[in-house]
Motif scaffolding. Structure first.
Motif, short mmCIF file in Angstrom:
data_model
loop_
_atom_site.label_atom_id
_atom_site.label_comp_id
_atom_site.label_asym_id
_atom_site.label_seq_id
_atom_site.Cartn_x
_atom_site.Cartn_y
_atom_site.Cartn_z
N GLN A 1 -4.82 5.52 -5.26
CA GLN A 1 -4.51 4.18 -4.80
C GLN A 1 -3.12 3.47 -5.32
OE1 GLN A 1 -3.57 3.13 -1.71
NE2 GLN A 1 -5.45 1.90 -1.09
N ILE A 2 -2.45 3.33 -4.62
CA ILE A 2 -1.25 2.47 -4.91
C ILE A 2 -1.48 1.18 -4.11
CG2 ILE A 2 1.00 2.11 -5.04
CD1 ILE A 2 1.61 5.00 -5.78
N GLU B 1 -6.61 11.19 -3.51
CA GLU B 1 -5.64 9.95 -3.43
C GLU B 1 -6.05 9.16 -4.61
OE1 GLU B 1 -5.50 7.10 -0.40
OE2 GLU B 1 -3.69 6.05 -1.14
N HIS C 1 2.67 3.70 3.99
CA HIS C 1 1.71 3.25 4.64
C HIS C 1 2.31 1.90 5.15
CE1 HIS C 1 -2.30 1.14 5.21
NE2 HIS C 1 -2.76 2.31 4.64
N ASN D 1 1.02 -1.41 0.05
CA ASN D 1 -0.01 -0.04 -0.11
C ASN D 1 0.97 1.34 -0.06
OD1 ASN D 1 -2.02 1.88 0.40
ND2 ASN D 1 -3.17 0.67 1.97
N SER D 2 0.42 2.10 -0.87
CA SER D 2 0.93 3.53 -0.89
C SER D 2 -0.12 4.56 -1.44
CB SER D 2 2.57 3.48 -1.61
OG SER D 2 2.84 5.01 -1.49
N GLY D 3 0.35 5.64 -1.92
CA GLY D 3 -0.83 6.34 -2.64
C GLY D 3 -0.22 7.70 -3.10
N GLN E 1 2.42 8.51 -0.25
CA GLN E 1 1.94 7.95 1.20
C GLN E 1 2.86 6.99 1.67
OE1 GLN E 1 -1.57 5.53 1.31
NE2 GLN E 1 -2.61 6.33 2.89
MG MG Z 1 -2.94 4.27 0.01
#
Ligand code: MG
Length: 269
Positions: free
Chosen positions: A150-151, A148, A249, A138-140, A247
């Protein structure tokens, strides 16, 4: 009177002269109707010419893509100095041509961009994959730090659809899931049209278009607002330019080529 040989020579010389040295013919027309909403005639040759941009080359799994000549490079595999942390320098780990998330917090561009942006990013989910759902890779990518994209590692990893890779978080799932396996390099090509506010009111919402690994997954999607967790987003007025946030995460997602272009209509360049 020219002999045929001289005529041929004249043609050859004229064809090899640089563009500016050739006889200039007026371009286009000015006796045609005006295009509504512009000061230009249909086929108007006096209209500003689009700026020349040398495109980059598409990357491969082994090699990052190269960059269009007018792009702002945010990360080239070595230099992460265009980014900062919440307090002071960004501390993500730069090594071997990539930058890796390392639980040192979110990062933000030092410069602000907008209102309309094309952004390219290449990322790779951790190997071996660990965690499930929102806990896996997870990132973003947050425009203005609040909208956002989303990643997330969504290769054989289900989560709620409005939280999967390339979702507008909490609002719109992608049209399809074009994810590659963890460890593979993936690309996002995003067009972000920022919202416009006037006198504290929203006059035009934000729109996002995204290609994921070359596949269209968000088709000029209108944003309802920002992208909070477990709530419906809403707009709070802000300036037309803003920082971009990535992000942390807690998952060691890696990035390589990151660049953007600010988009301006041809008549105002
Ligand atoms: Mg995210």
């Amino acid at each position: 009177m020219k002999t045929p040989a001289i005529a041929i020579l004249a043609t050859v010389i004229s064809a090899t002269l640089p563009l500016g040295a050739q006889e200039k013919k007026p371009l286009g027309y000015q006796d045609t109707p005006l295009i509504p909403g512009t000061n230009w005639h249909v086929h108007d040759g006096l209209r500003p010419q689009p700026k020349v941009v040398t495109p980059g080359e598409f990357g491969t799994q082994e090699k990052a893509s190269t960059v269009p000549s007018d792009a702002v490079v945010l990360f080239d595999g070595k230099d992460f100095s265009k980014w900062r942390g919440k307090d002071g320098d960004a501390k993500w780990k730069v090594e071997g041509g990539v930058v890796e998330i390392n639980k040192t917090g979110d990062v933000f561009t030092k410069d602000e961009f907008g209102p309309d942006i094309q952004l390219h990013i290449e990322w790779s989910a951790p190997v071996p994959p660990s965690g499930t759902g929102q806990g896996r890779g997870n990132s973003g990518l947050f425009f203005h730090g609040k909208y956002e994209v989303q990643i997330l590692d969504c290769f054989e990893n289900q989560t709620y659809p409005d939280g999967q890779a390339t979702a507008i978080y909490g609002q719109t799932p992608p049209l399809v899931n074009a994810s590659r396996a963890p460890g593979q390099w993936q690309t996002y090509d995003v067009v972000f049209n920022g919202p416009r506010f006037k006198d504290g009111q929203l006059v035009k919402p934000a729109f996002i278009t995204i290609f994921h690994n070359g596949v269209l997954v968000q088709n000029h999607t209108e944003l309802l607002g920002d992208t909070p967790h477990k709530q419906v987003g809403r707009y709070v007025p802000h300036p037309e330019k803003g920082a971009i946030k990535m992000q942390d995460h807690g998952n060691p997602v890696r990035f390589r080529s990151i660049w953007l272009r600010e988009l301006k209509p041809v008549d105002s360049q």
